[in-house]
Design a protein around this motif. Structure first.
Motif, PDB file in Angstrom:
ATOM      1  N   ALA A  98       0.661  -0.936   0.253  1.00 39.72           N
ATOM      2  CA  ALA A  98      -0.278   0.058   0.011  1.00 39.72           C
ATOM      3  C   ALA A  98       1.226   1.172   0.015  1.00 39.72           C
ATOM      4  N   THR A  99       1.990   1.023   0.493  1.00 40.79           N
ATOM      5  CA  THR A  99       2.637   2.251   0.988  1.00 40.79           C
ATOM      6  C   THR A  99       3.423   2.711  -0.085  1.00 40.79           C
ATOM      7  N   ALA A 100       3.818   1.401  -1.093  1.00 41.93           N
ATOM      8  CA  ALA A 100       4.505   1.570  -2.616  1.00 41.93           C
ATOM      9  C   ALA A 100       3.418   1.959  -3.963  1.00 41.93           C
ATOM     10  N   LEU A 101       1.992   1.314  -3.760  1.00 40.83           N
ATOM     11  CA  LEU A 101       1.213   2.070  -4.967  1.00 40.83           C
ATOM     12  C   LEU A 101       1.018   3.304  -4.654  1.00 40.83           C
ATOM     13  N   ALA A 102       0.738   3.818  -2.822  1.00 40.46           N
ATOM     14  CA  ALA A 102       0.012   5.665  -1.937  1.00 40.46           C
ATOM     15  C   ALA A 102       1.305   6.264  -2.921  1.00 40.46           C
ATOM     16  N   TRP A 103       2.376   5.801  -2.807  1.00 40.03           N
ATOM     17  CA  TRP A 103       3.670   6.534  -3.514  1.00 40.03           C
ATOM     18  C   TRP A 103       3.495   6.828  -5.427  1.00 40.03           C
ATOM     19  N   VAL A 104       3.173   5.974  -5.815  1.00 40.30           N
ATOM     20  CA  VAL A 104       3.225   6.357  -7.245  1.00 40.30           C
ATOM     21  C   VAL A 104       1.553   6.341  -7.761  1.00 40.30           C
ATOM     22  N   LEU A 105       0.653   6.523  -6.700  1.00 32.31           N
ATOM     23  CA  LEU A 105      -0.792   7.471  -6.657  1.00 32.31           C
ATOM     24  C   LEU A 105      -0.362   9.057  -6.509  1.00 32.31           C
ATOM     25  N   ALA A 120      -8.590 -11.103  -3.002  1.00 30.11           N
ATOM     26  CA  ALA A 120      -9.364 -10.342  -2.730  1.00 30.11           C
ATOM     27  C   ALA A 120      -8.856  -9.679  -1.327  1.00 30.11           C
ATOM     28  N   GLU A 121      -8.512 -10.720  -0.589  1.00 27.79           N
ATOM     29  CA  GLU A 121      -7.588 -10.050   0.740  1.00 27.79           C
ATOM     30  C   GLU A 121      -7.037  -9.204   0.112  1.00 27.79           C
ATOM     31  N   GLU A 122      -5.837  -9.409  -0.683  1.00 29.46           N
ATOM     32  CA  GLU A 122      -4.486  -8.158  -1.031  1.00 29.46           C
ATOM     33  C   GLU A 122      -5.166  -6.997  -2.009  1.00 29.46           C
ATOM     34  N   LEU A 123      -5.926  -7.384  -2.810  1.00 31.76           N
ATOM     35  CA  LEU A 123      -6.685  -5.874  -3.395  1.00 31.76           C
ATOM     36  C   LEU A 123      -7.611  -5.221  -1.992  1.00 31.76           C
ATOM     37  N   THR A 124      -7.644  -5.722  -0.989  1.00 33.06           N
ATOM     38  CA  THR A 124      -8.324  -5.095  -0.005  1.00 33.06           C
ATOM     39  C   THR A 124      -6.839  -4.304   0.937  1.00 33.06           C
ATOM     40  N   GLN A 125      -5.575  -4.862   0.861  1.00 31.07           N
ATOM     41  CA  GLN A 125      -5.060  -4.489   2.148  1.00 31.07           C
ATOM     42  C   GLN A 125      -4.235  -3.163   0.671  1.00 31.07           C
ATOM     43  N   LEU A 126      -4.688  -2.955  -0.372  1.00 31.71           N
ATOM     44  CA  LEU A 126      -4.319  -1.817  -1.174  1.00 31.71           C
ATOM     45  C   LEU A 126      -5.206  -0.298  -1.274  1.00 31.71           C
ATOM     46  N   LEU A 127      -5.886  -0.761  -0.878  1.00 33.48           N
ATOM     47  CA  LEU A 127      -7.054   0.324  -0.876  1.00 33.48           C
ATOM     48  C   LEU A 127      -6.631   1.076   0.073  1.00 33.48           C
ATOM     49  N   PRO A 128      -5.987   1.258   1.004  1.00 35.33           N
ATOM     50  CA  PRO A 128      -5.708   2.798   1.735  1.00 35.33           C
ATOM     51  C   PRO A 128      -4.840   3.257   1.264  1.00 35.33           C
ATOM     52  N   ALA A 129      -3.582   2.733  -0.117  1.00 34.09           N
ATOM     53  CA  ALA A 129      -2.893   3.922  -1.083  1.00 34.09           C
ATOM     54  C   ALA A 129      -3.490   4.420  -1.918  1.00 34.09           C
ATOM     55  N   ALA A 130      -5.068   4.534  -2.085  1.00 34.17           N
ATOM     56  CA  ALA A 130      -6.018   5.249  -2.985  1.00 34.17           C
ATOM     57  C   ALA A 130      -6.671   6.138  -1.698  1.00 34.17           C
ATOM     58  N   GLN A 131      -6.465   6.073  -0.630  1.00 34.37           N
ATOM     59  CA  GLN A 131      -8.031   6.742   0.374  1.00 34.37           C
ATOM     60  C   GLN A 131      -6.770   7.406   1.462  1.00 34.37           C
ATOM     61  N   THR A 132      -5.060   7.272   1.518  1.00 31.08           N
ATOM     62  CA  THR A 132      -4.890   8.306   2.411  1.00 31.08           C
ATOM     63  C   THR A 132      -2.982   8.270   1.124  1.00 31.08           C
ATOM     64  N   PRO A 133      -3.427   9.997   1.019  1.00 33.78           N
ATOM     65  CA  PRO A 133      -1.911   9.993   0.343  1.00 33.78           C
ATOM     66  C   PRO A 133      -0.733   9.881   1.109  1.00 33.78           C
ATOM     67  N   LEU A 134       0.335  10.173   1.019  1.00 35.43           N
ATOM     68  CA  LEU A 134       1.893   9.464   1.957  1.00 35.43           C
ATOM     69  C   LEU A 134       2.039  11.080   2.506  1.00 35.43           C
ATOM     70  N   PRO A 135       2.573  10.921   4.014  1.00 33.93           N
ATOM     71  CA  PRO A 135       3.321  12.482   3.589  1.00 33.93           C
ATOM     72  C   PRO A 135       4.093  13.272   2.835  1.00 33.93           C
ATOM     73  N   ARG A 136       3.848  14.455   2.612  1.00 31.88           N
ATOM     74  CA  ARG A 136       5.464  14.798   2.620  1.00 31.88           C
ATOM     75  C   ARG A 136       6.797  14.573   2.447  1.00 31.88           C
ATOM     76  N   PRO A 137       6.928  14.680   3.674  1.00 30.49           N
ATOM     77  CA  PRO A 137       8.625  14.152   3.867  1.00 30.49           C
ATOM     78  C   PRO A 137       8.675  12.486   3.266  1.00 30.49           C
ATOM     79  N   ILE A 138       7.581  11.630   3.419  1.00 31.63           N
ATOM     80  CA  ILE A 138       7.731  10.506   3.218  1.00 31.63           C
ATOM     81  C   ILE A 138       7.318  10.687   1.387  1.00 31.63           C
ATOM     82  N   MET A 139       7.209  10.571   0.874  1.00 31.93           N
ATOM     83  CA  MET A 139       7.028  10.930  -0.248  1.00 31.93           C
ATOM     84  C   MET A 139       8.483  11.225  -1.176  1.00 31.93           C
TER      85      MET A 139
END
Length: 147
Positions: A98-105, A120-139
């Motif tokens: 989710a962290t790597a995907l959030a960086w891309v998004l 479905a479990e793997e997909l569910t684990q990725l949902l936070p990436a679409a809902q939570t932008p990474l903080p700028r320092p992490i990006m």
């Protein structure tokens, strides 16, 4: 009707009329599209969809850097990036995937991403990436370590 292209370079987008989307590999381990494709797509008004945003599973903790399945990503730099993603994920209480995907998004010019969730479990684990932008320092930290 909408038309897209996979694997095109920026110049190919420019000479192919009617495209609305480009689909290219893009992740913390594959950033080549930033050089030509993303600027061209932006200029032409073409959306960019990131393929393999989890680097064929390497950034999901599903493989090790030495796994034959991720041969194109072997090396010390890959190991450093995987470790940085794991550290960021732990601090954010997110999965590495989710962290790597959030960086891309969160990257400018990226319209969406295609992931290869196998359940479905793997997909569910990725949902936070679409809902939570990474903080700028992490990006910025992930950006720096992956350049």
């Amino acid at each position: 009707m909408y038309a897209g292209a996979a694997g095109y370079a920026g110049w190919q987008l420019a000479v192919t009329p009617g495209l609305t989307a480009a689909h290219n590999e893009y992740s913390l381990l594959r950033r080549e599209v930033e050089e030509e494709l993303l600027p061209a797509a932006d200029h032409l008004g073409v959306g960019t969809i990131a393929a393999a945003p989890l680097a064929r599973g390497l950034l999901s903790s599903g493989y090790t850097v030495n796994s034959p399945a991720v041969h194109p990503y072997r090396g010390d730099k890959s190991r450093t990036i995987v470790e940085a993603v794991a550290t960021a994920a732990e601090g954010l209480s997110m999965s590495p995937a989710a962290t790597a995907l959030a960086w891309v998004l969160g990257r400018e010019g990226i319209s969406g991403a295609i992931v290869g969730a196998q359940s479905a479990e793997e997909l569910t684990q990725l949902l936070p990436a679409a809902q939570t932008p990474l903080p700028r320092p992490i990006m910025a930290a992930l950006d720096d370590v992956s350049k």
